[in-house]
Design a protein around this motif. Structure first.
Motif, short mmCIF file in Angstrom:
data_model
loop_
_atom_site.label_atom_id
_atom_site.label_comp_id
_atom_site.label_asym_id
_atom_site.label_seq_id
_atom_site.Cartn_x
_atom_site.Cartn_y
_atom_site.Cartn_z
N ALA A 81 0.93 -0.89 -0.28
CA ALA A 81 -0.19 -0.06 0.27
C ALA A 81 0.57 0.97 -0.04
O ALA A 81 0.65 2.44 -0.13
N LYS A 82 2.13 1.01 0.20
CA LYS A 82 3.05 2.14 0.31
C LYS A 82 3.67 2.71 -0.85
O LYS A 82 4.59 1.76 -1.44
N ASP A 83 3.76 3.65 -2.01
CA ASP A 83 4.30 3.44 -2.91
C ASP A 83 5.50 3.71 -3.08
O ASP A 83 6.11 3.83 -3.91
N SER A 84 5.79 4.74 -1.56
CA SER A 84 7.31 5.04 -1.42
C SER A 84 8.02 4.10 -1.59
O SER A 84 9.11 3.51 -2.45
N ASP A 85 8.16 2.84 -0.85
CA ASP A 85 8.68 1.98 -0.91
C ASP A 85 8.31 0.84 -1.92
O ASP A 85 9.73 0.16 -2.19
N VAL A 86 7.21 0.75 -3.12
CA VAL A 86 7.24 0.22 -3.94
C VAL A 86 8.42 0.60 -5.16
O VAL A 86 9.10 0.12 -5.71
N ASP A 87 8.59 2.15 -5.35
CA ASP A 87 8.87 2.92 -6.15
C ASP A 87 10.99 2.00 -5.93
O ASP A 87 11.72 2.33 -6.50
N LYS A 88 10.97 2.01 -4.45
CA LYS A 88 13.06 1.66 -4.08
C LYS A 88 12.80 0.45 -4.28
O LYS A 88 13.88 0.23 -4.97
N ALA A 89 12.24 -0.04 -4.29
CA ALA A 89 12.02 -1.90 -4.52
C ALA A 89 12.68 -2.25 -5.71
O ALA A 89 13.14 -2.58 -6.65
N LEU A 90 11.72 -1.53 -6.67
CA LEU A 90 11.60 -1.59 -8.52
C LEU A 90 12.77 -0.62 -8.96
O LEU A 90 13.02 -0.94 -10.10
N GLY A 91 13.25 0.58 -7.87
CA GLY A 91 14.00 1.77 -8.71
C GLY A 91 15.59 1.78 -8.42
O GLY A 91 16.07 2.16 -9.49
N LEU A 92 15.44 0.67 -7.34
CA LEU A 92 16.97 1.54 -6.82
C LEU A 92 17.85 -0.10 -6.91
O LEU A 92 18.96 -0.34 -6.06
N GLY A 93 17.71 -1.24 -7.46
CA GLY A 93 17.98 -2.32 -7.67
C GLY A 93 18.16 -3.72 -6.69
O GLY A 93 18.65 -4.24 -6.95
N PHE A 94 16.71 -3.38 -5.89
CA PHE A 94 16.82 -4.26 -5.26
C PHE A 94 15.97 -5.86 -6.07
O PHE A 94 15.80 -6.69 -5.28
N GLY A 95 15.55 -5.37 -7.34
CA GLY A 95 15.34 -6.25 -8.47
C GLY A 95 13.73 -7.32 -7.96
O GLY A 95 13.70 -8.59 -8.07
N ALA A 96 12.98 -6.22 -7.23
CA ALA A 96 11.62 -6.81 -7.27
C ALA A 96 10.95 -6.57 -8.85
O ALA A 96 11.78 -5.69 -9.97
N ASP A 97 10.18 -7.62 -9.44
CA ASP A 97 10.04 -7.91 -10.48
C ASP A 97 8.64 -6.87 -11.79
O ASP A 97 8.15 -6.07 -12.76
N ASP A 98 7.90 -6.56 -10.08
CA ASP A 98 6.59 -6.07 -10.78
C ASP A 98 6.05 -5.62 -9.44
O ASP A 98 5.67 -6.54 -8.29
N TYR A 99 4.59 -5.00 -9.70
CA TYR A 99 4.14 -4.37 -8.27
C TYR A 99 2.60 -4.51 -8.04
O TYR A 99 1.89 -4.08 -9.10
N ILE A 100 2.18 -4.56 -7.13
CA ILE A 100 0.69 -4.84 -7.58
C ILE A 100 -0.11 -3.98 -6.06
O ILE A 100 0.51 -3.80 -5.45
N ALA A 101 -1.05 -2.90 -6.14
CA ALA A 101 -1.25 -1.85 -5.18
C ALA A 101 -2.11 -2.23 -4.33
O ALA A 101 -3.59 -2.44 -5.19
N LYS A 102 -2.27 -2.25 -3.07
CA LYS A 102 -3.80 -2.01 -2.10
C LYS A 102 -4.53 -1.07 -2.34
O LYS A 102 -3.77 -0.08 -1.79
N PRO A 103 -6.34 -1.28 -2.31
CA PRO A 103 -6.41 -2.20 -2.43
C PRO A 103 -6.15 -3.27 -3.75
O PRO A 103 -6.48 -2.02 -4.84
N PHE A 104 -6.51 -4.81 -4.49
CA PHE A 104 -6.66 -4.55 -5.53
C PHE A 104 -7.31 -5.55 -5.91
O PHE A 104 -8.11 -6.34 -5.07
N SER A 105 -8.06 -6.39 -6.38
CA SER A 105 -8.57 -6.84 -7.27
C SER A 105 -8.02 -8.44 -7.60
O SER A 105 -7.47 -8.93 -8.00
N MET A 106 -8.90 -9.71 -7.16
CA MET A 106 -8.05 -10.91 -7.71
C MET A 106 -7.95 -11.74 -8.91
O MET A 106 -7.29 -11.89 -8.94
#
Length: 229
Positions: A81-106
């Protein structure tokens, strides 16, 4: 074998919802409610994908991600649910592939999961290719080598591609247009000469009697096919 997903989520209601839905869709889910337990699970089992919440007790999602990236390229889909942490994980070389923000549909979650696994499979190393033998010829796909009765036959690149095409499609008849498009990767404008020249040279190398070819047969007015022995 069922594709296995590691679900790292400390919210019980969310994890139960995800696990129930993805299980019904044919996945096997292993759940870890904190980062330490997630590391233990990751060390003991093989996973096709990790669903990762970043706000975790004991060891947060970002630290977990850094640890597993030292040993694995498994796709990681962040659920946060935290966009700032998602940005870090995706953009700072941590190695995440994708994200989905809470709340989301199944439905959206399932689409993201399937897409991430599909991409990972497309770019993974291909399985070892076993040699293909037809009568006295053996095509070694790994080492790009053709042997006849154990003796190597030197082929040009186009000769190799032509023979490989027939060996890997043993029941298929190829028109000259299909052969040209497959080997030359270009549109065919009816110029038969280039195909005829390469086929003649290839037959001289592989056939016992090039004037009566057995490995690559001509079907007059149709095309070519691999011979049967």
């Amino acid at each position: 074998m069922l594709q296995q997903i590691l679900l790292v989520e400390d919210d019980g209601s969310i994890s139960e919802m995800i696990e129930n839905y993805l299980t019904k869709e044919g996945f096997h889910i292993v759940h870890a409610e904190d980062g330490v337990k997630a590391i233990e699970a990751f060390q003991n089992e093989r996973f096709d994908l990790v669903l990762l919440d970043l706000m975790l007790p004991e060891l947060n999602g970002m630290e977990f991600l850094k640890i597993i990236r030292q040993r694995s390229t498994v796709p990681v889909l962040i659920v946060s649910a935290k966009d700032s942490d998602v940005d870090k994980a995706l953009g700072l070389g941590f190695g995440a592939d994708d994200y989905i923000a809470k709340p989301f549909s199944m439905i959206e979650l399932l689409a993201r999961v399937k897409s991430a696994i599909r991409r990972a499979n497309q770019y993974s190393s291909p399985a070892k290719q076993e040699p293909i033998s037809v009568h006295e010829l053996t095509l070694d796909l790994e080492n790009v080598r053709l042997d006849k009765k154990g003796k190597e036959i030197k082929l040009t690149l186009k000769e190799w591609e032509i023979l490989k095409l027939f060996f890997m499609n043993q029941k298929k008849v190829f028109t000259k247009e299909q052969l040209y498009q497959s080997v030359w990767q270009d549109d065919y404008y009816g110029d038969e000469n280039i195909i005829n020249v390469h086929m003649r040279r290839l037959r001289k190398k592989i056939e016992d009697n090039p004037s009566k070819p057995r490995y690559i047969e001509t079907l007059w007015g149709i095309g070519y096919r691999l011979g049967e022995f």
